[in-house]
Design a protein around this motif. Structure first.
Motif, PDB file in Angstrom:
ATOM      1  N   UNK A 157       0.918  -1.231   0.104  1.00 18.94           N
ATOM      2  CA  UNK A 157      -0.119  -0.003  -0.019  1.00 18.94           C
ATOM      3  C   UNK A 157       0.853   1.189   0.034  1.00 18.94           C
ATOM      4  N   UNK A 158       0.838   2.076  -1.106  1.00 16.55           N
ATOM      5  CA  UNK A 158       1.350   3.371  -1.030  1.00 16.55           C
ATOM      6  C   UNK A 158       0.620   4.361  -0.520  1.00 16.55           C
ATOM      7  N   UNK A 159       1.094   5.037   0.471  1.00 16.62           N
ATOM      8  CA  UNK A 159       0.411   6.292   1.198  1.00 16.62           C
ATOM      9  C   UNK A 159       0.987   7.615   0.508  1.00 16.62           C
ATOM     10  N   UNK A 160       0.395   8.412  -0.235  1.00 18.15           N
ATOM     11  CA  UNK A 160       0.867   9.727  -0.578  1.00 18.15           C
ATOM     12  C   UNK A 160       0.316  10.805   0.250  1.00 18.15           C
ATOM     13  N   UNK A 161       0.971  11.714   0.899  1.00 18.86           N
ATOM     14  CA  UNK A 161       0.666  12.815   1.496  1.00 18.86           C
ATOM     15  C   UNK A 161       1.128  14.016   0.572  1.00 18.86           C
ATOM     16  N   UNK A 162      -0.031  14.912  -0.076  1.00 18.98           N
ATOM     17  CA  UNK A 162       0.444  15.899  -0.886  1.00 18.98           C
ATOM     18  C   UNK A 162       0.804  17.274   0.094  1.00 18.98           C
ATOM     19  N   UNK A 172       0.238  -1.161  -4.750  1.00 15.29           N
ATOM     20  CA  UNK A 172       1.185  -1.261  -5.691  1.00 15.29           C
ATOM     21  C   UNK A 172       1.777  -2.681  -5.957  1.00 15.29           C
ATOM     22  N   UNK A 173       1.840  -2.781  -7.187  1.00 16.59           N
ATOM     23  CA  UNK A 173       2.462  -4.218  -7.751  1.00 16.59           C
ATOM     24  C   UNK A 173       3.849  -4.203  -7.689  1.00 16.59           C
ATOM     25  N   UNK A 227       7.607   2.219  -9.114  1.00 13.21           N
ATOM     26  CA  UNK A 227       6.370   1.618  -9.029  1.00 13.21           C
ATOM     27  C   UNK A 227       5.230   2.756  -7.982  1.00 13.21           C
ATOM     28  N   UNK A 228       5.927   3.027  -7.105  1.00 15.68           N
ATOM     29  CA  UNK A 228       5.196   4.173  -6.298  1.00 15.68           C
ATOM     30  C   UNK A 228       4.702   5.411  -6.911  1.00 15.68           C
ATOM     31  N   UNK A 229       5.728   5.892  -7.739  1.00 18.44           N
ATOM     32  CA  UNK A 229       5.368   7.125  -8.672  1.00 18.44           C
ATOM     33  C   UNK A 229       4.315   6.782  -9.444  1.00 18.44           C
TER      34      UNK A 229
END
Length: 349
Positions: A157-162, A172-173, A227-229
């Motif tokens: 699980x990718x967690x993005x804080x903007x 994400x695979x 992959x995260x981006x």
């Protein structure tokens, strides 16, 4: 059929055609030779006008519905009228005031750009008696922080804080054999080297640093960063935001119920509608799609009028417009859409 140009029509044919289109757009009913003879001010008999109407029909500009003695403009005819005979004018002072008041009200509510754009569709729908459309610019989040949580051997699980405080999650695979340590190293790299950049800028920076061997990342960690981006970049490209307001205005008792059903179904097809609006995004001026000129609305017989609005430096950021029946008051609605687009450009720049 290739439409003749206005210059190829005789003065008499041009004036008869213009009066038929004007009358049809006003009343929605077939126009007969007797009506033109009585009220057109041409000094021609009904028989003479019928001959002209027959010639226009053979050119594909007019059609006779059923057994009616009157004629209607075809979509080909409407296109020639819009391109060569229509006399458009700027919106009235009242219309301009309503457009500006509505958009400024959206700003005053503090809801941001999407609130303003939503208000733009509502204002256009009310003034034009059509459905209002606006394509909201695709956002490219600015990275404040990115972290990973391992879910399974190849899933995280990718967690993005903007930078604006927003928080979004994506699954994400991962490449086969990615160790947990690579995820931690990837997050550390992103937060140290790519924070403050948009996702697209971060992807470009990563590619440059890997190519120049400045990234100091092993292959697994570099793949985890990519992959995260990529999961946000791909997702953002596939989900432009489309706002549609005022569909109820398209439901008129005089309109064929099957056409209404088809049109409302077309409006639910957001992907194709977005593609149509994007055709207007690169235009320098307002675009008009009449009936079958757009595959999407060929069955419902609808017209779309759309204009791009721009941000800083004249950069195109979105499209605003209306959709309605082909029997639109083009001379009034086209300038109205254009003025709304120019007003939006001024507000969002």
């Amino acid at each position: 059929m290739q439409s003749p140009t206005v210059a190829e029509l005789t003065d008499r044919a041009r004036e008869v055609f213009r009066q038929i289109v004007d009358s049809y757009l006003h009343t929605g009913t077939p126009v007969g030779s007797r009506t033109i003879s009585r009220h057109g001010g041409l000094g021609l008999s009904p028989a003479s006008i019928r001959n002209v109407m027959q010639d226009l029909e053979e050119l594909g500009l007019l059609a006779a519905p059923h057994t009616s003695a009157g004629r209607l403009p075809t979509e080909l005819g409407l296109r020639m009228f819009v391109d060569g005979l229509m006399q458009a004018s700027e919106p009235s002072e009242e219309e301009r005031a309503a457009i500006e008041k509505g958009l400024i009200a959206g700003l005053d509510r503090g809801g941001g750009l999407e609130e303003v754009l939503g208000q733009a569709t509502a204002v256009l729908s009310g003034l034009s008696q059509c459905a209002g459309l606006v394509l909201v610019p695709r956002t490219d989040p600015v990275i404040r922080q990115l972290s990973f949580v391992l879910l399974a051997p190849r899933r995280a699980l990718a967690v993005l804080v903007g930078a604006d405080g927003s928080v979004e999650n994506r699954v994400v695979t991962l490449p086969e054999g990615t160790p947990p340590g690579a995820l931690e190293a990837a997050a550390n790299y992103i937060n140290a080297r790519l924070a403050g950049l948009t996702l697209s800028e971060a992807g470009t920076r990563l590619a440059e640093e890997v190519a120049a061997e400045r990234a100091a990342l092993d292959a697994m960690t570099a793949d985890a960063v990519k992959a995260g981006l990529a999961v946000w970049s791909a997702d953002g490209a596939q989900r432009p935001v489309l706002i549609v307001r005022g569909q109820a205005r398209l439901v008129e008792p005089s309109v064929d119920p099957e056409r209404i059903r088809q049109l409302l179904g077309d409006l639910e097809d957001k992907e194709d509608l977005v593609k149509l609006l994007e055709l207007a995004s690169g235009a320098d001026a307002t675009r008009i799609f009449i009936g079958a000129e757009s595959r999407l609305f060929s069955l419902s017989g609808s017209s779309v009028i759309a204009a791009p609005y721009r941000g800083q430096g004249g950069r195109m950021v979105g499209v605003v417009g209306v959709i309605g029946p082909t029997r639109l008051n083009y001379a009034r609605v086209i300038p109205m859409v254009d003025y709304t687009a120019r007003t939006l450009s001024r507000l969002v720049a």
